[in-house]
Motif scaffolding. Structure first.
Motif, PDB file in Angstrom:
ATOM      1  N   UNK A   1       0.856  -1.190   0.000  1.00 25.60           N
ATOM      2  CA  UNK A   1       0.000   0.000   0.000  1.00 25.60           C
ATOM      3  C   UNK A   1       0.893   1.241   0.000  1.00 25.60           C
ATOM      4  N   UNK A   2       0.712   2.067  -1.011  1.00 25.13           N
ATOM      5  CA  UNK A   2       1.524   3.279  -1.162  1.00 25.13           C
ATOM      6  C   UNK A   2       0.704   4.480  -0.690  1.00 25.13           C
ATOM      7  N   UNK A   3       1.270   5.287   0.214  1.00 30.71           N
ATOM      8  CA  UNK A   3       0.600   6.497   0.687  1.00 30.71           C
ATOM      9  C   UNK A   3       1.551   7.688   0.603  1.00 30.71           C
TER      10      UNK A   3
ATOM     11  N   UNK B   1      -8.770  12.771   0.596  1.00 31.66           N
ATOM     12  CA  UNK B   1      -7.896  11.796  -0.042  1.00 31.66           C
ATOM     13  C   UNK B   1      -8.383  11.375  -1.412  1.00 31.66           C
ATOM     14  N   UNK B   2      -7.466  10.787  -2.177  1.00 31.87           N
ATOM     15  CA  UNK B   2      -7.779  10.207  -3.482  1.00 31.87           C
ATOM     16  C   UNK B   2      -7.105   8.839  -3.555  1.00 31.87           C
TER      17      UNK B   2
ATOM     18  N   UNK C   1      -4.228  13.588   0.954  1.00 29.20           N
ATOM     19  CA  UNK C   1      -3.599  12.271   1.096  1.00 29.20           C
ATOM     20  C   UNK C   1      -3.951  11.424  -0.115  1.00 29.20           C
ATOM     21  N   UNK C   2      -2.993  10.656  -0.608  1.00 29.63           N
ATOM     22  CA  UNK C   2      -3.272   9.739  -1.711  1.00 29.63           C
ATOM     23  C   UNK C   2      -2.844   8.330  -1.322  1.00 29.63           C
ATOM     24  N   UNK C   3      -3.501   7.352  -1.914  1.00 30.55           N
ATOM     25  CA  UNK C   3      -3.129   5.957  -1.656  1.00 30.55           C
ATOM     26  C   UNK C   3      -3.350   5.133  -2.915  1.00 30.55           C
TER      27      UNK C   3
ATOM     28  N   UNK D   1      -3.967   5.496   9.596  1.00 30.69           N
ATOM     29  CA  UNK D   1      -2.715   6.046   9.063  1.00 30.69           C
ATOM     30  C   UNK D   1      -2.997   7.002   7.911  1.00 30.69           C
ATOM     31  N   UNK D   2      -3.965   6.686   7.099  1.00 25.98           N
ATOM     32  CA  UNK D   2      -4.311   7.540   5.955  1.00 25.98           C
ATOM     33  C   UNK D   2      -4.735   8.917   6.445  1.00 25.98           C
ATOM     34  N   UNK D   3      -5.574   8.943   7.476  1.00 27.30           N
ATOM     35  CA  UNK D   3      -5.853  10.185   8.179  1.00 27.30           C
ATOM     36  C   UNK D   3      -6.727  11.195   7.460  1.00 27.30           C
ATOM     37  N   UNK D   4      -7.492  10.766   6.467  1.00 23.81           N
ATOM     38  CA  UNK D   4      -8.377  11.691   5.764  1.00 23.81           C
ATOM     39  C   UNK D   4      -9.782  11.630   6.358  1.00 23.81           C
ATOM     40  N   UNK D   5     -10.503  12.755   6.257  1.00 29.42           N
ATOM     41  CA  UNK D   5     -11.891  12.781   6.736  1.00 29.42           C
ATOM     42  C   UNK D   5     -12.810  12.114   5.727  1.00 29.42           C
ATOM     43  N   UNK D   6     -12.506  12.275   4.454  1.00 28.29           N
ATOM     44  CA  UNK D   6     -13.197  11.552   3.394  1.00 28.29           C
ATOM     45  C   UNK D   6     -12.256  11.448   2.203  1.00 28.29           C
ATOM     46  N   UNK D   7     -12.636  10.610   1.230  1.00 25.11           N
ATOM     47  CA  UNK D   7     -11.782  10.418   0.054  1.00 25.11           C
ATOM     48  C   UNK D   7     -12.644  10.112  -1.159  1.00 25.11           C
TER      49      UNK D   7
END
Length: 417
Positions: free
Chosen positions: A60-62, A77-78, A171-173, A191-197
Protein backbone atom coordinates in the motif's frame (compact mmCIF):
# COMPACT_ATOMS: atom_id res chain seq x y z
CA UNK A 1 -3.25 23.52 -18.44
CA UNK A 2 -2.60 19.81 -17.97
CA UNK A 3 0.28 18.69 -20.19
CA UNK A 4 -1.32 16.14 -22.52
CA UNK A 5 1.88 14.51 -23.75
CA UNK A 6 3.28 14.05 -20.25
CA UNK A 7 0.01 12.51 -19.11
CA UNK A 8 0.07 10.06 -22.03
CA UNK A 9 3.70 9.12 -21.36
CA UNK A 10 2.98 8.54 -17.69
CA UNK A 11 -0.07 6.39 -18.41
CA UNK A 12 1.75 4.24 -20.95
CA UNK A 13 4.67 3.73 -18.58
CA UNK A 14 2.22 2.34 -16.02
CA UNK A 15 0.18 0.06 -18.29
CA UNK A 16 3.31 -1.56 -19.68
CA UNK A 17 4.02 -2.98 -16.21
CA UNK A 18 2.16 -6.25 -15.66
CA UNK A 19 0.29 -6.06 -12.34
CA UNK A 20 -2.31 -8.80 -12.72
CA UNK A 21 -3.65 -10.03 -9.38
CA UNK A 22 -4.37 -13.68 -8.50
CA UNK A 23 -7.48 -14.80 -6.55
CA UNK A 24 -5.86 -18.18 -5.80
CA UNK A 25 -3.04 -16.56 -3.84
CA UNK A 26 -3.43 -15.81 -0.13
CA UNK A 27 -0.61 -13.26 0.06
CA UNK A 28 -0.96 -9.46 -0.14
CA UNK A 29 -0.22 -8.40 -2.76
CA UNK A 30 -1.42 -11.58 -4.41
CA UNK A 31 1.35 -11.41 -7.04
CA UNK A 32 4.96 -10.32 -6.71
CA UNK A 33 4.82 -8.34 -9.95
CA UNK A 34 2.50 -5.77 -8.35
CA UNK A 35 5.54 -4.57 -6.39
CA UNK A 36 7.12 -3.39 -9.67
CA UNK A 37 4.59 -0.60 -10.16
CA UNK A 38 4.19 0.07 -6.44
CA UNK A 39 7.92 0.74 -6.06
CA UNK A 40 7.99 2.86 -9.22
CA UNK A 41 5.20 5.03 -7.81
CA UNK A 42 7.08 5.49 -4.54
CA UNK A 43 10.14 6.79 -6.39
CA UNK A 44 8.07 9.11 -8.56
CA UNK A 45 6.23 10.52 -5.54
CA UNK A 46 9.51 11.29 -3.81
CA UNK A 47 10.97 12.88 -6.93
CA UNK A 48 7.98 15.18 -7.41
CA UNK A 49 8.21 16.44 -3.85
CA UNK A 50 5.31 14.69 -2.13
CA UNK A 51 5.69 14.29 1.63
CA UNK A 52 5.34 11.30 4.00
CA UNK A 53 5.79 8.84 1.14
CA UNK A 54 5.45 5.29 2.49
CA UNK A 55 5.00 1.75 1.23
CA UNK A 56 4.07 -0.93 3.74
CA UNK A 57 4.70 -4.68 3.79
CA UNK A 58 1.58 -5.25 1.69
CA UNK A 59 2.49 -2.70 -1.02
CA UNK A 60 0.00 0.00 0.00
CA UNK A 61 1.52 3.28 -1.16
CA UNK A 62 0.60 6.50 0.69
CA UNK A 63 1.77 10.09 0.40
CA UNK A 64 0.78 13.62 1.42
CA UNK A 65 0.60 16.98 -0.26
CA UNK A 66 0.75 19.50 2.61
CA UNK A 67 -1.79 22.31 2.86
CA UNK A 68 -0.74 25.69 1.47
CA UNK A 69 -3.36 27.69 3.40
CA UNK A 70 -3.48 28.92 6.99
CA UNK A 71 -7.18 28.25 7.62
CA UNK A 72 -8.40 24.88 8.82
CA UNK A 73 -9.41 22.49 6.03
CA UNK A 74 -10.37 18.82 6.42
CA UNK A 75 -7.81 16.35 5.10
CA UNK A 76 -9.20 14.75 1.94
CA UNK A 77 -7.90 11.80 -0.04
CA UNK A 78 -7.78 10.21 -3.48
CA UNK A 79 -7.40 6.46 -4.02
CA UNK A 80 -6.71 4.17 -7.00
CA UNK A 81 -5.58 0.57 -7.41
CA UNK A 82 -2.62 -0.66 -9.44
CA UNK A 83 -3.55 -4.31 -9.99
CA UNK A 84 -5.33 -5.48 -13.14
CA UNK A 85 -7.96 -8.18 -13.42
CA UNK A 86 -7.05 -11.88 -13.60
CA UNK A 87 -9.82 -12.29 -16.21
CA UNK A 88 -7.62 -11.29 -19.16
CA UNK A 89 -3.91 -11.07 -19.89
CA UNK A 90 -2.03 -7.99 -18.72
CA UNK A 91 1.34 -9.23 -19.97
CA UNK A 92 3.17 -7.31 -22.72
CA UNK A 93 0.56 -4.58 -23.00
CA UNK A 94 1.20 -2.68 -26.23
CA UNK A 95 -0.98 0.46 -26.26
CA UNK A 96 -2.01 2.10 -29.52
CA UNK A 97 -2.56 5.86 -29.68
CA UNK A 98 -5.29 6.99 -32.07
CA UNK A 99 -4.93 10.74 -32.59
CA UNK A 100 -7.99 12.70 -33.73
CA UNK A 101 -10.23 9.65 -33.84
CA UNK A 102 -12.33 9.78 -37.03
CA UNK A 103 -15.37 7.95 -35.68
CA UNK A 104 -14.76 4.82 -37.76
CA UNK A 105 -13.62 1.27 -36.98
CA UNK A 106 -10.30 0.98 -35.15
CA UNK A 107 -8.18 -2.01 -36.24
CA UNK A 108 -6.72 -3.34 -33.00
CA UNK A 109 -5.05 -6.35 -34.57
CA UNK A 110 -5.06 -6.79 -38.34
CA UNK A 111 -3.55 -10.26 -38.25
CA UNK A 112 -6.26 -11.58 -35.89
CA UNK A 113 -9.01 -9.39 -37.38
CA UNK A 114 -9.83 -7.76 -34.04
CA UNK A 115 -11.76 -4.53 -34.54
CA UNK A 116 -13.04 -1.91 -32.10
CA UNK A 117 -16.14 -0.70 -33.90
CA UNK A 118 -18.64 2.05 -33.03
CA UNK A 119 -21.28 -0.16 -34.66
CA UNK A 120 -20.99 -2.45 -31.62
CA UNK A 121 -19.45 -0.11 -29.02
CA UNK A 122 -21.69 2.94 -29.51
CA UNK A 123 -19.90 4.92 -26.76
CA UNK A 124 -16.99 5.45 -29.16
CA UNK A 125 -19.05 7.93 -31.13
CA UNK A 126 -18.90 10.58 -28.40
CA UNK A 127 -15.10 10.71 -28.64
CA UNK A 128 -14.80 11.59 -32.31
CA UNK A 129 -11.93 14.04 -32.78
CA UNK A 130 -10.25 13.07 -29.51
CA UNK A 131 -7.11 11.06 -28.77
CA UNK A 132 -7.93 7.46 -27.82
CA UNK A 133 -5.57 4.88 -26.34
CA UNK A 134 -6.48 1.26 -27.14
CA UNK A 135 -5.01 -2.21 -26.82
CA UNK A 136 -3.39 -4.15 -29.65
CA UNK A 137 -6.11 -6.78 -29.36
CA UNK A 138 -4.04 -9.33 -27.43
CA UNK A 139 -4.26 -7.97 -23.86
CA UNK A 140 -6.32 -5.67 -21.73
CA UNK A 141 -5.18 -2.05 -21.48
CA UNK A 142 -5.09 -1.51 -17.72
CA UNK A 143 -6.94 1.81 -17.64
CA UNK A 144 -8.73 0.13 -14.75
CA UNK A 145 -7.20 1.60 -12.76
CA UNK A 146 -3.91 2.94 -14.06
CA UNK A 147 -5.86 5.81 -15.58
CA UNK A 148 -6.89 6.73 -12.04
CA UNK A 149 -3.29 6.51 -10.83
CA UNK A 150 -2.14 8.69 -13.74
CA UNK A 151 -4.79 11.29 -12.94
CA UNK A 152 -3.94 11.45 -9.24
CA UNK A 153 -0.21 11.67 -9.91
CA UNK A 154 -0.73 14.36 -12.57
CA UNK A 155 -3.06 16.35 -10.33
CA UNK A 156 -0.58 16.32 -7.45
CA UNK A 157 2.20 17.50 -9.76
CA UNK A 158 -0.08 20.25 -11.08
CA UNK A 159 -0.86 21.48 -7.57
CA UNK A 160 2.85 21.46 -6.69
CA UNK A 161 3.66 23.43 -9.84
CA UNK A 162 0.82 25.91 -9.26
CA UNK A 163 1.02 26.97 -5.59
CA UNK A 164 -1.43 29.81 -6.23
CA UNK A 165 -4.20 27.17 -6.15
CA UNK A 166 -5.20 27.00 -2.50
CA UNK A 167 -5.82 23.60 -0.94
CA UNK A 168 -5.75 21.79 2.37
CA UNK A 169 -3.73 18.66 3.06
CA UNK A 170 -4.31 15.93 0.48
CA UNK A 171 -3.60 12.27 1.10
CA UNK A 172 -3.27 9.74 -1.71
CA UNK A 173 -3.13 5.96 -1.66
CA UNK A 174 -2.51 3.31 -4.31
CA UNK A 175 -3.66 -0.20 -3.43
CA UNK A 176 -3.07 -3.78 -4.59
CA UNK A 177 -5.62 -6.53 -5.28
CA UNK A 178 -8.77 -4.47 -5.81
CA UNK A 179 -9.73 -6.64 -8.78
CA UNK A 180 -9.99 -9.70 -6.55
CA UNK A 181 -12.01 -7.90 -3.88
CA UNK A 182 -9.19 -7.32 -1.39
CA UNK A 183 -8.10 -3.79 -2.20
CA UNK A 184 -9.20 -2.34 1.12
CA UNK A 185 -8.59 -5.37 3.33
CA UNK A 186 -5.28 -4.11 4.68
CA UNK A 187 -5.85 -0.40 4.09
CA UNK A 188 -4.82 1.51 7.23
CA UNK A 189 -7.60 4.10 7.49
CA UNK A 190 -6.14 5.61 10.67
CA UNK A 191 -2.71 6.05 9.06
CA UNK A 192 -4.31 7.54 5.96
CA UNK A 193 -5.85 10.19 8.18
CA UNK A 194 -8.38 11.69 5.76
CA UNK A 195 -11.89 12.78 6.74
CA UNK A 196 -13.20 11.55 3.39
CA UNK A 197 -11.78 10.42 0.05
CA UNK A 198 -12.64 9.64 -3.56
CA UNK A 199 -11.71 6.59 -5.59
CA UNK A 200 -10.76 7.50 -9.16
CA UNK A 201 -12.05 4.22 -10.55
CA UNK A 202 -15.18 4.93 -12.60
CA UNK A 203 -15.68 4.60 -16.32
CA UNK A 204 -16.89 7.26 -18.77
CA UNK A 205 -16.34 10.96 -18.31
CA UNK A 206 -18.81 12.45 -15.82
CA UNK A 207 -19.56 9.36 -13.75
CA UNK A 208 -20.07 10.08 -10.05
CA UNK A 209 -21.18 7.15 -7.94
CA UNK A 210 -22.00 6.59 -4.31
CA UNK A 211 -24.16 3.49 -4.63
CA UNK A 212 -22.78 0.07 -5.44
CA UNK A 213 -23.76 -3.57 -5.31
CA UNK A 214 -23.95 -5.59 -2.16
CA UNK A 215 -21.64 -8.44 -3.08
CA UNK A 216 -20.98 -12.05 -2.12
CA UNK A 217 -19.04 -14.95 -3.56
CA UNK A 218 -20.38 -18.51 -3.54
CA UNK A 219 -18.60 -21.80 -4.05
CA UNK A 220 -20.95 -24.67 -4.85
CA UNK A 221 -19.46 -28.17 -4.55
CA UNK A 222 -21.49 -31.02 -6.01
CA UNK A 223 -20.64 -34.63 -5.30
CA UNK A 224 -21.48 -37.64 -7.44
CA UNK A 225 -20.49 -41.30 -7.56
CA UNK A 226 -18.06 -42.53 -10.17
CA UNK A 227 -18.65 -46.06 -11.39
CA UNK A 228 -17.32 -47.83 -14.49
CA UNK A 229 -19.70 -46.71 -17.24
CA UNK A 230 -20.18 -50.28 -18.40
CA UNK A 231 -21.66 -51.22 -15.01
CA UNK A 232 -23.16 -47.89 -13.99
CA UNK A 233 -26.88 -48.73 -14.18
CA UNK A 234 -28.57 -47.40 -11.01
CA UNK A 235 -25.17 -46.79 -9.41
CA UNK A 236 -23.44 -43.85 -11.10
CA UNK A 237 -24.37 -40.32 -10.04
CA UNK A 238 -22.81 -37.78 -12.40
CA UNK A 239 -22.07 -34.59 -10.49
CA UNK A 240 -21.93 -32.65 -13.75
CA UNK A 241 -25.61 -33.37 -14.47
CA UNK A 242 -26.55 -32.25 -10.95
CA UNK A 243 -24.53 -29.10 -11.57
CA UNK A 244 -26.49 -28.57 -14.78
CA UNK A 245 -29.74 -28.84 -12.83
CA UNK A 246 -28.45 -26.36 -10.23
CA UNK A 247 -27.43 -23.83 -12.86
CA UNK A 248 -30.70 -24.05 -14.81
CA UNK A 249 -32.80 -23.76 -11.62
CA UNK A 250 -31.53 -20.25 -10.88
CA UNK A 251 -33.38 -17.41 -12.70
CA UNK A 252 -31.94 -17.47 -16.22
CA UNK A 253 -32.67 -13.81 -16.93
CA UNK A 254 -31.06 -12.64 -13.68
CA UNK A 255 -27.54 -12.82 -15.06
CA UNK A 256 -25.14 -10.00 -16.02
CA UNK A 257 -25.98 -10.14 -19.72
CA UNK A 258 -29.69 -9.59 -19.02
CA UNK A 259 -29.61 -6.93 -16.29
CA UNK A 260 -28.84 -3.23 -15.93
CA UNK A 261 -29.22 -0.27 -13.56
CA UNK A 262 -30.09 -1.46 -10.05
CA UNK A 263 -31.04 -4.97 -11.15
CA UNK A 264 -29.11 -7.69 -9.36
CA UNK A 265 -27.83 -11.00 -10.70
CA UNK A 266 -26.25 -14.41 -10.20
CA UNK A 267 -23.06 -14.82 -12.23
CA UNK A 268 -21.46 -18.19 -12.86
CA UNK A 269 -17.85 -17.12 -13.25
CA UNK A 270 -16.10 -20.49 -13.31
CA UNK A 271 -16.86 -24.21 -13.31
CA UNK A 272 -14.80 -27.36 -13.39
CA UNK A 273 -15.57 -30.96 -12.67
CA UNK A 274 -15.90 -34.60 -13.53
CA UNK A 275 -18.28 -37.40 -12.63
CA UNK A 276 -17.20 -37.52 -9.00
CA UNK A 277 -17.12 -33.81 -8.18
CA UNK A 278 -18.03 -30.50 -9.85
CA UNK A 279 -17.34 -27.03 -8.46
CA UNK A 280 -19.24 -23.89 -9.46
CA UNK A 281 -18.00 -20.40 -8.61
CA UNK A 282 -20.67 -17.70 -8.44
CA UNK A 283 -20.78 -14.04 -7.60
CA UNK A 284 -24.04 -12.65 -6.20
CA UNK A 285 -24.89 -8.97 -6.64
CA UNK A 286 -27.79 -6.68 -5.72
CA UNK A 287 -28.11 -3.01 -4.77
CA UNK A 288 -31.06 -3.70 -2.48
CA UNK A 289 -30.00 -5.32 0.82
CA UNK A 290 -33.22 -7.35 1.20
CA UNK A 291 -33.00 -8.64 -2.36
CA UNK A 292 -29.34 -9.46 -1.76
CA UNK A 293 -30.18 -11.58 1.28
CA UNK A 294 -33.01 -13.24 -0.68
CA UNK A 295 -30.57 -14.21 -3.45
CA UNK A 296 -28.25 -15.91 -0.98
CA UNK A 297 -31.21 -17.75 0.60
CA UNK A 298 -32.45 -18.86 -2.83
CA UNK A 299 -29.11 -20.45 -3.59
CA UNK A 300 -28.95 -22.24 -0.21
CA UNK A 301 -32.56 -23.43 -0.51
CA UNK A 302 -31.87 -24.80 -3.98
CA UNK A 303 -28.93 -26.77 -2.64
CA UNK A 304 -31.12 -28.32 0.08
CA UNK A 305 -33.84 -29.21 -2.42
CA UNK A 306 -31.39 -31.03 -4.65
CA UNK A 307 -30.01 -32.95 -1.67
CA UNK A 308 -33.55 -34.01 -0.77
CA UNK A 309 -34.19 -35.07 -4.35
CA UNK A 310 -31.14 -37.34 -4.39
CA UNK A 311 -31.60 -38.37 -0.74
CA UNK A 312 -27.97 -37.64 0.01
CA UNK A 313 -25.72 -34.69 0.89
CA UNK A 314 -24.60 -34.06 -2.66
CA UNK A 315 -24.44 -30.24 -2.60
CA UNK A 316 -22.32 -28.07 -0.33
CA UNK A 317 -22.51 -24.28 -0.61
CA UNK A 318 -20.22 -21.74 1.02
CA UNK A 319 -21.23 -18.08 0.67
CA UNK A 320 -19.01 -15.23 1.82
CA UNK A 321 -20.00 -11.56 1.84
CA UNK A 322 -17.48 -9.39 0.01
CA UNK A 323 -18.69 -5.79 0.37
CA UNK A 324 -21.85 -3.78 0.89
CA UNK A 325 -23.60 -0.78 -0.67
CA UNK A 326 -21.70 2.36 0.33
CA UNK A 327 -24.86 4.49 0.03
CA UNK A 328 -25.69 3.83 3.68
CA UNK A 329 -22.38 5.38 4.78
CA UNK A 330 -22.12 8.20 2.22
CA UNK A 331 -25.63 9.65 2.40
CA UNK A 332 -25.10 11.07 5.94
CA UNK A 333 -22.16 13.09 4.51
CA UNK A 334 -23.73 13.79 1.12
CA UNK A 335 -21.89 17.13 0.95
CA UNK A 336 -18.81 15.23 -0.27
CA UNK A 337 -20.78 14.05 -3.31
CA UNK A 338 -22.18 17.54 -3.84
CA UNK A 339 -18.61 18.88 -3.77
CA UNK A 340 -17.50 16.49 -6.49
CA UNK A 341 -20.55 17.35 -8.57
CA UNK A 342 -19.78 21.06 -8.24
CA UNK A 343 -16.15 20.43 -9.23
CA UNK A 344 -17.24 18.59 -12.38
CA UNK A 345 -19.53 21.40 -13.44
CA UNK A 346 -16.76 23.93 -12.78
CA UNK A 347 -14.49 22.19 -15.31
CA UNK A 348 -17.33 21.75 -17.83
CA UNK A 349 -18.05 18.09 -17.19
CA UNK A 350 -21.69 16.99 -17.04
CA UNK A 351 -22.13 14.82 -13.92
CA UNK A 352 -23.65 11.38 -14.46
CA UNK A 353 -24.82 10.27 -11.02
CA UNK A 354 -25.73 6.60 -11.08
CA UNK A 355 -25.20 3.37 -9.13
CA UNK A 356 -22.06 1.34 -9.78
CA UNK A 357 -22.70 -2.07 -11.28
CA UNK A 358 -19.68 -3.40 -9.46
CA UNK A 359 -17.60 -2.42 -6.49
CA UNK A 360 -14.62 -0.25 -5.67
CA UNK A 361 -12.21 0.01 -2.78
CA UNK A 362 -14.43 2.90 -1.74
CA UNK A 363 -17.30 0.58 -0.86
CA UNK A 364 -15.24 -1.23 1.76
CA UNK A 365 -13.47 1.92 2.90
CA UNK A 366 -16.82 3.61 3.55
CA UNK A 367 -17.65 0.82 6.00
CA UNK A 368 -14.20 1.19 7.56
CA UNK A 369 -14.87 4.80 8.47
CA UNK A 370 -13.64 6.57 5.32
CA UNK A 371 -16.61 7.74 3.21
CA UNK A 372 -15.44 7.32 -0.34
CA UNK A 373 -17.56 8.04 -3.46
CA UNK A 374 -16.29 7.01 -6.87
CA UNK A 375 -15.31 9.38 -9.70
CA UNK A 376 -14.76 8.58 -13.39
CA UNK A 377 -11.28 7.66 -14.57
CA UNK A 378 -12.35 7.73 -18.22
CA UNK A 379 -11.89 4.19 -19.53
CA UNK A 380 -14.38 1.94 -21.28
CA UNK A 381 -14.85 -1.85 -21.63
CA UNK A 382 -12.51 -2.85 -18.84
CA UNK A 383 -11.14 -6.37 -18.37
CA UNK A 384 -10.67 -7.26 -22.01
CA UNK A 385 -9.10 -6.58 -25.40
CA UNK A 386 -11.65 -3.88 -26.33
CA UNK A 387 -10.66 -1.64 -23.42
CA UNK A 388 -9.84 1.96 -24.34
CA UNK A 389 -9.51 5.38 -22.73
CA UNK A 390 -9.88 8.85 -24.28
CA UNK A 391 -6.99 11.07 -23.21
CA UNK A 392 -9.31 14.08 -22.94
CA UNK A 393 -11.37 12.19 -20.33
CA UNK A 394 -8.22 11.58 -18.28
CA UNK A 395 -7.40 15.27 -18.47
CA UNK A 396 -10.89 16.15 -17.25
CA UNK A 397 -10.57 13.68 -14.35
CA UNK A 398 -7.29 15.34 -13.41
CA UNK A 399 -8.96 18.75 -13.50
CA UNK A 400 -11.76 17.45 -11.27
CA UNK A 401 -9.24 16.32 -8.63
CA UNK A 402 -7.59 19.73 -8.65
CA UNK A 403 -10.94 21.51 -8.48
CA UNK A 404 -12.18 19.35 -5.57
CA UNK A 405 -9.06 20.31 -3.62
CA UNK A 406 -9.58 23.98 -4.44
CA UNK A 407 -13.32 23.99 -3.65
CA UNK A 408 -12.79 22.19 -0.34
CA UNK A 409 -10.34 24.89 0.76
CA UNK A 410 -12.68 27.61 -0.46
CA UNK A 411 -15.68 26.13 1.35
CA UNK A 412 -13.92 25.95 4.71
CA UNK A 413 -12.28 29.34 4.27
CA UNK A 414 -15.75 30.88 4.08
CA UNK A 415 -16.89 28.92 7.13
CA UNK A 416 -13.88 30.14 9.12
CA UNK A 417 -14.49 33.80 8.34
Amino acid sequence: MINKNKLIDKFISYVKIDTQSDPESSSTPSTEKQWDLANKLVEELKEMGMQDVTIDEHAYVMASLPANVAHKVPVIGFVSHFDTTPDFSGTNVNPQIIDKYDGKDIILNKKKNIVLSPDYFEDLEQYKGQTIITTDGTTLLGADDKAGITEIMTAMQYLIDNPQIEHGEIRICFTPDEEIGRGAHKFDVKKFGAEWAYTMDGSQVGELEYENFNAAGAVVKIFGKSVHPGYAKDKMINSQYIAQDFISSLPRLETPEHTEGRQGFFHLSKMQGDVEETTLHYIIRDHDKEHFEARKKMMLDLGREICEQYERECVQIEIKDQYFNMKEKVEPVKHIVDLAEKAMKAVHVKPIIKPIRGGTDGAQLSYMGLPCPNIFAGGHHFHGKYEYVPVESMIKATEVIVKIAELTSEKYKKENL
